[in-house]
Design a protein around this motif. Structure first.
Motif, PDB file in Angstrom:
ATOM      1  N   ALA A  84     -37.310  36.207  61.303  1.00 43.42           N
ATOM      2  CA  ALA A  84     -35.841  36.174  61.297  1.00 43.42           C
ATOM      3  C   ALA A  84     -35.328  35.444  60.057  1.00 43.42           C
ATOM      4  O   ALA A  84     -34.331  35.861  59.452  1.00 43.42           O
ATOM      5  CB  ALA A  84     -35.318  35.513  62.562  1.00 43.42           C
ATOM      6  N   SER A  85     -36.016  34.363  59.670  1.00 42.41           N
ATOM      7  CA  SER A  85     -35.611  33.624  58.472  1.00 42.41           C
ATOM      8  C   SER A  85     -35.764  34.468  57.221  1.00 42.41           C
ATOM      9  O   SER A  85     -34.877  34.505  56.360  1.00 42.41           O
ATOM     10  CB  SER A  85     -36.436  32.344  58.325  1.00 42.41           C
ATOM     11  OG  SER A  85     -36.205  31.463  59.382  1.00 42.41           O
ATOM     12  N   LEU A  86     -36.896  35.147  57.106  1.00 45.34           N
ATOM     13  CA  LEU A  86     -37.122  35.993  55.930  1.00 45.34           C
ATOM     14  C   LEU A  86     -36.146  37.165  55.884  1.00 45.34           C
ATOM     15  O   LEU A  86     -35.637  37.523  54.809  1.00 45.34           O
ATOM     16  CB  LEU A  86     -38.570  36.487  55.910  1.00 45.34           C
ATOM     17  CG  LEU A  86     -39.624  35.399  55.666  1.00 45.34           C
ATOM     18  CD1 LEU A  86     -41.027  35.972  55.844  1.00 45.34           C
ATOM     19  CD2 LEU A  86     -39.453  34.777  54.292  1.00 45.34           C
ATOM     20  N   ALA A  87     -35.859  37.753  57.046  1.00 39.61           N
ATOM     21  CA  ALA A  87     -34.881  38.845  57.094  1.00 39.61           C
ATOM     22  C   ALA A  87     -33.493  38.344  56.708  1.00 39.61           C
ATOM     23  O   ALA A  87     -32.752  39.014  55.983  1.00 39.61           O
ATOM     24  CB  ALA A  87     -34.857  39.466  58.487  1.00 39.61           C
ATOM     25  N   SER A  88     -33.156  37.148  57.169  1.00 39.98           N
ATOM     26  CA  SER A  88     -31.861  36.560  56.822  1.00 39.98           C
ATOM     27  C   SER A  88     -31.761  36.283  55.324  1.00 39.98           C
ATOM     28  O   SER A  88     -30.736  36.554  54.694  1.00 39.98           O
ATOM     29  CB  SER A  88     -31.662  35.269  57.619  1.00 39.98           C
ATOM     30  OG  SER A  88     -30.434  34.679  57.321  1.00 39.98           O
ATOM     31  N   MET A 118     -29.131  38.065  52.848  1.00 42.17           N
ATOM     32  CA  MET A 118     -28.218  37.274  52.023  1.00 42.17           C
ATOM     33  C   MET A 118     -28.354  37.649  50.550  1.00 42.17           C
ATOM     34  O   MET A 118     -27.354  37.781  49.842  1.00 42.17           O
ATOM     35  CB  MET A 118     -28.482  35.776  52.200  1.00 42.17           C
ATOM     36  CG  MET A 118     -27.881  35.207  53.459  1.00 42.17           C
ATOM     37  SD  MET A 118     -27.907  33.412  53.487  1.00 42.17           S
ATOM     38  CE  MET A 118     -29.592  33.106  53.911  1.00 42.17           C
ATOM     39  N   HIS A 119     -29.584  37.839  50.111  1.00 46.31           N
ATOM     40  CA  HIS A 119     -29.807  38.182  48.707  1.00 46.31           C
ATOM     41  C   HIS A 119     -29.177  39.538  48.358  1.00 46.31           C
ATOM     42  O   HIS A 119     -28.488  39.670  47.342  1.00 46.31           O
ATOM     43  CB  HIS A 119     -31.303  38.189  48.402  1.00 46.31           C
ATOM     44  CG  HIS A 119     -31.629  38.552  46.999  1.00 46.31           C
ATOM     45  ND1 HIS A 119     -31.351  37.726  45.939  1.00 46.31           N
ATOM     46  CD2 HIS A 119     -32.181  39.664  46.477  1.00 46.31           C
ATOM     47  CE1 HIS A 119     -31.723  38.313  44.823  1.00 46.31           C
ATOM     48  NE2 HIS A 119     -32.229  39.491  45.117  1.00 46.31           N
ATOM     49  N   SER A 120     -29.393  40.527  49.209  1.00 49.34           N
ATOM     50  CA  SER A 120     -28.843  41.852  48.906  1.00 49.34           C
ATOM     51  C   SER A 120     -27.317  41.850  49.012  1.00 49.34           C
ATOM     52  O   SER A 120     -26.640  42.474  48.184  1.00 49.34           O
ATOM     53  CB  SER A 120     -29.437  42.907  49.834  1.00 49.34           C
ATOM     54  OG  SER A 120     -29.001  42.711  51.162  1.00 49.34           O
ATOM     55  N   GLN A 121     -26.767  41.156  49.999  1.00 49.80           N
ATOM     56  CA  GLN A 121     -25.317  41.111  50.128  1.00 49.80           C
ATOM     57  C   GLN A 121     -24.666  40.369  48.971  1.00 49.80           C
ATOM     58  O   GLN A 121     -23.597  40.752  48.511  1.00 49.80           O
ATOM     59  CB  GLN A 121     -24.914  40.473  51.457  1.00 49.80           C
ATOM     60  CG  GLN A 121     -25.195  41.332  52.654  1.00 49.80           C
ATOM     61  CD  GLN A 121     -24.434  42.645  52.597  1.00 49.80           C
ATOM     62  OE1 GLN A 121     -23.268  42.692  52.256  1.00 49.80           O
ATOM     63  NE2 GLN A 121     -25.113  43.735  52.922  1.00 49.80           N
TER      64      GLN A 121
END
Length: 172
Positions: free
Chosen positions: A72-76, A80-83
């Motif tokens: 979940a942390s890595l997905a978050s 965040m990076h892509s957004q």
């Protein structure tokens, strides 16, 4: 002939205003999605962290909870990076659009001394970042959320190490 030219200019201005409104609406929706998804990710990580630290949780349960929390942390972080990348692209597009269109709102066109010039307004409200783009003040907040996500990852690793080396510490 002048009447036709004036009407064509008005239509062009109206179309540009609608395009600007649509882009601004999209940008606002992406901004909202960005913070909602980050908040949900932090909520999931917090829940999984509390499960992994529970005294009644077995070792395999701790491993699973820590693994899910890390994912979940890595997905978050990836989200965040892509957004943030999309926000930068949209900010660049909006900046270019504002410079090429001669709207003058809410900025000074030269005939109204009460409104600030665009550059003064932007420099006052949106400080310049390292890469030269004008970024809103929330740009720094995303860095703190990323640090928090990395903190969850490191705490998950610490819990797994403690579960392997000293499981009695988490049993109380």
């Amino acid at each position: 002939m002048r009447k036709v030219d004036r009407r064509a200019a008005e239509i062009k201005r109206e179309a540009a205003l609608h395009q600007y409104d649509a882009a601004n609406f999209r940008r606002f929706n992406n901004f909202t999605f960005f913070w909602q998804s980050v908040a949900i990710g932090i909520l999931a990580q917090s829940f999984l962290l509390s499960v992994s630290l529970g005294a009644s949780t077995s070792s395999p349960g701790r491993y699973i909870a820590c693994g899910l929390s890390t994912m979940a942390s890595l997905a978050s972080l990836a989200l965040m990076h892509s957004q943030r990348r999309y926000q930068r692209v949209e900010a660049q597009w909006m900046d270019g659009f504002e410079k090429t269109c001669e709207f003058g709102f809410p900025f000074k066109l030269g005939h109204d001394d009460k409104l600030p010039k665009r550059e003064e307004f932007v420099n006052r409200h949106f400080p310049r970042s390292n890469n030269g783009l004008q970024m809103p003040l929330f740009a720094n907040a995303s860095k703190y959320w990323m640090i928090l996500s990395w903190g969850f990852i490191f705490s998950d690793i610490a819990i797994v190490v403690i579960t392997i080396s000293h499981p009695e510490w988490l049993a109380t």
